[in-house]
Design a protein around this motif. Structure first.
Motif, PDB file in Angstrom:
ATOM      1  N   TYR A   1      26.857 -42.169  21.404  1.00  0.00           N
ATOM      2  CA  TYR A   1      27.298 -40.987  22.381  1.00  0.00           C
ATOM      3  C   TYR A   1      25.891 -40.206  23.143  1.00  0.00           C
ATOM      4  CZ  TYR A   1      31.243 -39.867  20.429  1.00  0.00           C
ATOM      5  OH  TYR A   1      32.630 -40.059  18.947  1.00  0.00           O
TER       6      TYR A   1
ATOM      7  N   ARG B   1      43.564 -40.515  29.089  1.00  0.00           N
ATOM      8  CA  ARG B   1      41.832 -41.021  28.245  1.00  0.00           C
ATOM      9  C   ARG B   1      42.578 -41.070  26.755  1.00  0.00           C
ATOM     10  NH1 ARG B   1      38.379 -43.396  26.185  1.00  0.00           N
ATOM     11  NH2 ARG B   1      37.554 -41.759  24.378  1.00  0.00           N
ATOM     12  N   LEU B   2      44.017 -40.587  26.144  1.00  0.00           N
ATOM     13  CA  LEU B   2      44.627 -40.600  24.636  1.00  0.00           C
ATOM     14  C   LEU B   2      45.076 -41.999  24.693  1.00  0.00           C
ATOM     15  CD1 LEU B   2      46.129 -37.313  24.260  1.00  0.00           C
ATOM     16  CD2 LEU B   2      44.159 -38.072  23.449  1.00  0.00           C
ATOM     17  N   THR B   3      45.196 -42.152  25.738  1.00  0.00           N
ATOM     18  CA  THR B   3      46.181 -43.721  25.847  1.00  0.00           C
ATOM     19  C   THR B   3      44.715 -44.646  26.060  1.00  0.00           C
ATOM     20  OG1 THR B   3      46.207 -44.011  28.117  1.00  0.00           O
ATOM     21  CG2 THR B   3      48.109 -43.216  25.964  1.00  0.00           C
ATOM     22  N   THR B   4      43.510 -44.204  26.623  1.00  0.00           N
ATOM     23  CA  THR B   4      43.140 -45.103  26.169  1.00  0.00           C
ATOM     24  C   THR B   4      42.684 -46.011  27.414  1.00  0.00           C
ATOM     25  OG1 THR B   4      43.538 -47.050  24.858  1.00  0.00           O
ATOM     26  CG2 THR B   4      41.965 -45.190  23.941  1.00  0.00           C
ATOM     27  N   LEU B   5      43.033 -45.981  28.796  1.00  0.00           N
ATOM     28  CA  LEU B   5      42.880 -46.183  29.769  1.00  0.00           C
ATOM     29  C   LEU B   5      41.574 -45.948  30.962  1.00  0.00           C
ATOM     30  CD1 LEU B   5      46.946 -45.838  31.190  1.00  0.00           C
ATOM     31  CD2 LEU B   5      45.634 -48.039  29.671  1.00  0.00           C
ATOM     32  N   ILE B   6      41.302 -44.895  30.544  1.00  0.00           N
ATOM     33  CA  ILE B   6      39.786 -44.033  30.788  1.00  0.00           C
ATOM     34  C   ILE B   6      39.054 -44.167  30.390  1.00  0.00           C
ATOM     35  CG2 ILE B   6      41.093 -43.250  33.154  1.00  0.00           C
ATOM     36  CD1 ILE B   6      41.776 -40.607  32.336  1.00  0.00           C
ATOM     37  N   GLU B   7      37.512 -43.962  30.652  1.00  0.00           N
ATOM     38  CA  GLU B   7      36.569 -43.372  29.380  1.00  0.00           C
ATOM     39  C   GLU B   7      36.609 -42.278  29.153  1.00  0.00           C
ATOM     40  OE1 GLU B   7      33.290 -44.937  31.012  1.00  0.00           O
ATOM     41  OE2 GLU B   7      34.072 -47.883  30.474  1.00  0.00           O
ATOM     42  N   SER B   8      35.962 -42.054  28.470  1.00  0.00           N
ATOM     43  CA  SER B   8      35.854 -40.068  28.141  1.00  0.00           C
ATOM     44  C   SER B   8      34.588 -39.676  29.068  1.00  0.00           C
ATOM     45  CB  SER B   8      35.245 -39.997  26.435  1.00  0.00           C
ATOM     46  OG  SER B   8      33.771 -40.430  26.752  1.00  0.00           O
TER      47      SER B   8
END
Length: 357
Positions: free
Chosen positions: A130, A182-189
């Motif tokens: 992080y 984001r919850l589906t991990t399609l984009i970064e945080s």
């Protein structure tokens, strides 16, 4: 698809030509840094890395450059569209200097808040990824700020007709979409963090600190923090927001709402809140009049009452036709009798008159 690209390019260049040097400079910097990214890692050198922003490294310059760095061509397109949209809709209201200040405030705030949030995440998880793997870059934070500013200036405008979506719900709607992605991990945080902190920092600046002709900020009810959420949640959000605002006022971070009374006004006492721009009030009044005229027009079209002339043409002769001959005959008899009486009276008058001497 290929035949629409020249038309889109022509329209984009025409809009860009009508903007100020601030918008053109930002767009040129985005394109230049994207071309430079093929030779060097611009995201690492110019993007915000939480572990390098804080001591002992102090990469302070990344706060000013991270918004101009993009890795993909579609990200460049989104960045250019965002800047041109701000130049087309916000710059005529604020001016080029205020738009540049807004751009700097939002992007610097996104870099600081994002780095601090990832630092807190590291403190809770002790995961060095992080601090040294995350890169905060791109124009998504400024996009959130532009949408908040458009909610302030033209919140009642319709963005989509089917389904009907107004401008005032677009900032939180896009935040919800990014959260789902984001919850589906399609984009970064970092994309979700950039947009979220862009929305928050732009609202704080526009609400409390932006200079206007009548003061600072915009304390109107339609721009309260609770209005970003659905109506069912607004009472709870408003209570929490008022509590936080009261704490910030006590520590002198925010200013208390000030009401101005004009006792010398020709009518009654008028109350004005700081930050309400007369141009914005006039624009809202024009929008309200336009909506009222459209509603009245729809009501008139639905009613469709027949005119009085049509009623007389359709029903008048049929109902009055049996009476017209009698009425006309009686009137002719009365006229004839009147003429005869007038002639007779005139003859009697001449016969009874004494002879002249």
């Amino acid at each position: 698809m290929n035949r629409y690209l020249p038309v889109a390019r022509q329209h984009f260049l025409a809009v860009l030509a009508s903007t100020s040097v601030v918008v053109k400079s930002i767009c040129a910097a985005v394109i230049l840094l994207y071309l430079l990214s093929f030779a060097v890692d611009t995201v690492f050198g110019l993007g915000v890395t939480p572990g390098y922003l804080f001591p002992p490294n102090f990469w302070i310059w990344t706060l000013a450059t991270h918004s101009l760095v993009e890795k993909h061509v579609w990200d460049v397109g989104v960045s250019l569209a965002t800047v041109v949209l701000a130049g087309r809709l916000l710059e005529p209201l604020w001016g080029a200097l205020e738009l540049l200040i807004f751009f700097a405030v939002v992007n610097i705030s996104v870099g600081l808040l994002g780095a601090f949030a990832y630092f807190l995440t590291y403190v809770g998880s002790f995961n060095l990824l992080y601090l040294f793997t995350v890169r905060i870059h791109g124009m998504l934070g400024f996009l959130g700020g532009v949408l908040v500013a458009l909610k302030q200036t033209m919140g009642d405008s319709t963005v989509l007709k089917v389904p009907q979506v107004r401008m005032k719900v677009v900032p939180m709607l896009l935040l919800l979409i990014l959260a789902v992605l984001r919850l589906t991990t399609l984009i970064e945080s970092n994309l979700l963090a950039s947009y979220g902190f862009g929305v928050l920092s732009s609202w704080i600046y526009l609400r409390f600190y932006q200079r206007h002709s009548r003061g600072r900020g915009d304390m109107s009810d339609h721009f309260a923090f609770a209005t970003f959420f659905p109506e069912i949640l607004q009472p709870v959000i408003g209570l929490v927001a008022n509590l936080v605002h009261g704490i910030l006022v006590k520590v002198k971070v925010c200013r208390k709402t000030v009401k101005r009374y004009d006792v010398g006004a020709p009518s009654s006492i008028t109350i004005s809140l700081p930050g309400t721009d007369p141009q914005d009030a006039e624009r809202r009044r024009q929008l309200a009049l336009k909506a009222l005229n459209e509603r009245l027009k729809r009501v008139e079209d639905q009613s469709a009452w027949p005119s009085m002339e049509d009623d007389e043409d359709e029903g008048g002769p049929k109902a009055d036709s049996p009476l017209l001959p009698e009425k006309s005959q009686s009137s002719r008899d009365a006229n004839a009798a009147g003429k005869g009486a007038s002639q007779e009276s005139s003859l009697i008058t001449f016969e009874d008159a004494p002879p002249q001497l």
